[in-house]
Design a protein around this motif. Structure first.
Motif, short mmCIF file in Angstrom:
data_model
loop_
_atom_site.label_atom_id
_atom_site.label_comp_id
_atom_site.label_asym_id
_atom_site.label_seq_id
_atom_site.Cartn_x
_atom_site.Cartn_y
_atom_site.Cartn_z
N LYS A 39 2.43 -4.51 3.63
CA LYS A 39 2.80 -3.71 3.28
C LYS A 39 2.01 -2.25 3.09
O LYS A 39 1.82 -1.68 2.06
CB LYS A 39 3.87 -3.26 1.95
CG LYS A 39 4.32 -4.84 2.50
CD LYS A 39 5.72 -4.17 1.04
CE LYS A 39 7.26 -4.92 0.79
NZ LYS A 39 7.38 -6.48 1.69
N MET A 40 1.12 -2.12 4.03
CA MET A 40 0.20 -1.15 3.91
C MET A 40 -0.53 -0.21 5.25
O MET A 40 0.07 -1.18 6.46
CB MET A 40 -1.02 -1.56 3.37
CG MET A 40 -2.01 -2.71 3.95
SD MET A 40 -3.87 -3.14 3.71
CE MET A 40 -4.60 -1.54 3.75
N ALA A 105 -2.07 2.20 0.54
CA ALA A 105 -0.48 1.31 0.32
C ALA A 105 0.93 1.84 -0.22
O ALA A 105 0.64 2.29 -1.54
CB ALA A 105 -1.15 0.45 -1.17
#
Length: 689
Positions: A39-40, A105
């Motif tokens: 999730k970055m 992020a």
């Protein structure tokens, strides 16, 4: 957005910076590599810019930066206070380029959900995933290149150029014209594509998930016609290279008009197929109109928000008039007028020129202001005003005063009263609205029919029969309503004709207001409409089970398999709720409980999950570890309404003493944001024995 759209009562807070700093970004070229599992996102950026005054540094907006490194020899970069700082010195009259690598992020604006990565700029700020500028007035050419995501499809603004290199396939998108950063879009997922081409040659790319191919043709069927109409009506050719439409499960809004790349809630694809074939039409037209109003010509300040939403709503109404006909158009005007009048009675309206307004102001009142302006100055002057306005300010920023000045040059009519009544006053000019509505023949007769309410049926039967047979659905809806309210009731022949109707609008009026049902009528309605209009079928099933409870068990057994195999979770959820009457054997009751748990799972959209939680509560099932696990998952959902519902349920359930042990078992698994919410809202949520 109105009607089937969710009315977004969200105030548009002031978010645009004043251009006090001297930075003018010309272009941002980025090589991006998002990672779903982590999730970055990381990337390499080259930014081209000028300055208006001598400065030692300039800043790009950027949040949650994990790493940052300069790629320009001898040039420093630094992340501080929500900005990536580029150090100079810089002088006016020179175009500078600076490069850097970064990783982020994203806490919002970029979402990683159900195997799909997607973004939402407006209200969230694209600077959460790409260093850029939040000011809507700084128009930038964005060129994004996303590193190999095969076999997934990459979708973004601009023209796709697929490049090969280093054993991978990269997707690069090139833009010709500048735009505001909130209109930046990126989607990565397993989508299929269909294309259309307008008469002017614009290619429209319509996307869908593989499992939704059944819905695509119905959902997108008007797209080419709408876009072609808007080009002619606005008097300015489509301003971008192509146009894309991408459905997203649990999207934050009904739709978002990213430049040449609209994202919309996937729910509307199913709704178009199962509920209303026109369900996506207004969203479609509204977001397309934004390609001119908002994307091509952009507000300078938040107080000018109506220049985006009012114009887009107005032109969606014009598309309805042109394509669907005068009846549907006049109904839109009437419905919007009633919403405004209701808003005024609640003192819920603001001046249009305001940064404190809601969707009722910017969308609905804004569109009605343009209806009134068109009537005031005449159609010809209005058309020329819009054409001049768009041509003069294309790819630039505007204020309401700029628009008024353009209109004043095209028309000698004094605009001061219109400006005061519609733009600067919170009071609604109801008398003007009523005169306008009364000038439309269909609406004039509709309002005259409404005046017949309360009269004996015999006194209005001839008029009703004549008007009903003319086929105007708006009149028919009112007549059917008055038939259901008449002491004499509806005769069987007329009822049979109505039940055989394929017009769901009349059937919904009947289901809402008629009480003298026979079981065979309702059963027939369910079977007739369950594959064509889910709303009608669900209404009929509800009435059947509640009006004829003695036959409920038999009927539900007969329809069990049918509701299992159809791809309509809403229908199955209602069936489960109606089946849970508390009188079944324990194993049957358990089966229903397990089935409801299945619909709480993250694989379903928030609407289905929300209904499953509600039915579970209504039935009174005992909460289990699985129930709480699904609720905890929902309490961190990106869609705020569903998230708040789940958190409210947590607070309520936690106050029940018999659940204390269960909550204590899960306490360590609660996300910190949820714990903070619960402790703040209900400090004593765990009871002491």
């Amino acid at each position: 957005m109105r009607g089937l759209l969710i009315l977004l009562l969200i105030s548009f807070s002031a978010s645009s910076q004043a251009l006090e700093d001297p930075l003018d970004v010309l272009s941002i070229t980025a090589q991006l590599e998002p990672t779903y599992a982590a999730k970055m996102i990381k990337g390499k950026v080259v930014v081209s810019f000028e300055v208006t005054t001598p400065v030692d540094s300039v800043g790009l907006d950027a949040y949650n930066v994990l790493s940052l490194s300069s790629q320009t020899q001898g040039a420093q970069v630094k992340h501080q206070e929500g900005k990536v700082w580029l150090f100079g010195p810089f002088q006016p009259g020179t175009i500078y380029e600076r490069g850097f690598t970064y990783s982020m992020a994203p806490k919002k604006a970029m979402y990683f959900d159900r195997g799909i990565i997607w973004t939402q700029g407006q209200g969230m700020e694209s600077a959460h995933w790409l260093p850029s500028r939040n000011d809507t007035r700084d128009k930038i050419i964005f060129n994004l290149c996303v590193k190999g995501q095969t076999p997934l499809r990459v979708i973004s603004n601009g023209v796709l150029e697929v490049t090969q290199g280093m054993g991978r396939q990269d997707s690069c998108f090139v833009m010709e014209h500048p735009m505001s950063s909130y209109l930046l879009a990126l989607v990565i997922g397993p989508f299929e594509r269909q294309t259309q081409t307008t008469t002017s040659g614009v290619v429209i790319e319509n996307y869908h998930r593989p499992q939704d191919s059944l819905y695509a043709a119905v959902t997108y069927r008007y797209s080419s016609e709408i876009l072609g109409f808007l080009e002619k009506e606005i008097g300015y050719g489509y301003p971008w290279s192509n146009y894309k439409q991408v459905p997203i499960v649990d999207f934050l809004y009904a739709g978002m008009e990213n430049t040449a790349c609209t994202l919309f809630d996937q729910h509307f694809m199913r709704a178009a197929y199962y509920e209303d074939a026109l369900g996506y039409f207004e969203i479609n037209a509204h977001e397309m109109a934004h390609q001119w109003f908002g994307n091509l010509v952009t507000k300078a300040h938040d107080q000018d928000q109506w220049l985006h939403e009012g114009f887009a709503t107005f032109y969606s109404w014009q598309a309805i008039r042109h394509i669907l006909g005068p009846e549907q158009y006049q109904k839109e005007l009437y419905t919007a007028a009633q919403e405004l009048i209701s808003g005024q009675s609640r003192q819920a309206l603001q001046p249009l020129i305001s940064d404190q307004g809601t969707s009722l102001d910017y969308y609905t009142k804004g569109a009605w202001a343009l209806v009134q302006l068109q009537q005031l100055i005449g159609v010809e002057a209005f058309v020329e005003s819009i054409k001049s306005f768009v041509h003069q300010y294309a790819y630039g920023s505007v204020t309401t005063s700029d628009f008024i000045n353009v209109v004043a040059r095209q028309s000698p009519v004094d605009l001061s009263a219109w400006e005061n009544d519609w733009l600067r006053s919170s009071a609604l000019p109801v008398d003007q609205i009523q005169r306008t509505l009364g000038g439309f023949p269909i609406l004039a007769e509709y309002m005259a029919l409404q005046q017949q309410r309360g009269l004996p049926l015999a006194q209005k039967a001839a008029r009703f029969n004549e008007r009903y047979n003319e086929g105007v659905v708006l009149w028919q809806e009112e007549i059917v309503y008055q038939w259901t309210q008449a002491i004499e009731g509806i005769d069987q022949k007329r009822l049979s004709t109505l039940l055989a109707s394929e017009d769901h609008r009349l059937l919904i009026v009947l289901l809402n207001h008629y009480d003298q049902w026979g079981p065979q009528d309702l059963d027939g309605l369910v079977r007739q409409t369950q594959s064509s209009n889910m709303i009608v079928a669900m209404w009929a099933m509800w009435r059947l089970c509640n009006h004829f409870s003695q036959d409920k068990a038999i009927w539900l057994r007969q329809t069990d398999r049918q509701t299992r195999v159809q791809q309509q979770p809403e229908f199955r959820l209602l069936w489960l709720y109606l089946s849970a009457n508390g009188q079944q054997p324990e194993e049957v009751h358990k089966t229903i409980e397990v089935a409801l748990h299945g619909f709480m799972a993250p694989e379903y959209g928030y609407r289905i999950r929300s209904e499953a939680f509600s039915y579970f509560d209504l039935i009174g099932f005992k909460k289990s570890s699985a129930t709480l696990a699904y609720l905890l998952d929902g309490s961190t959902h990106h869609y705020w309404r569903f998230r708040e519902q789940c958190r409210a349920n947590l607070v309520r359930w936690a106050s029940q003493e018999d659940l204390t042990d269960l909550f204590r078992q899960h306490e360590g698994r609660w996300p910190q944001a949820v714990m903070d919410f619960v402790n703040r809202t209900y400090p004593d949520w765990i009871k002491t024995p």
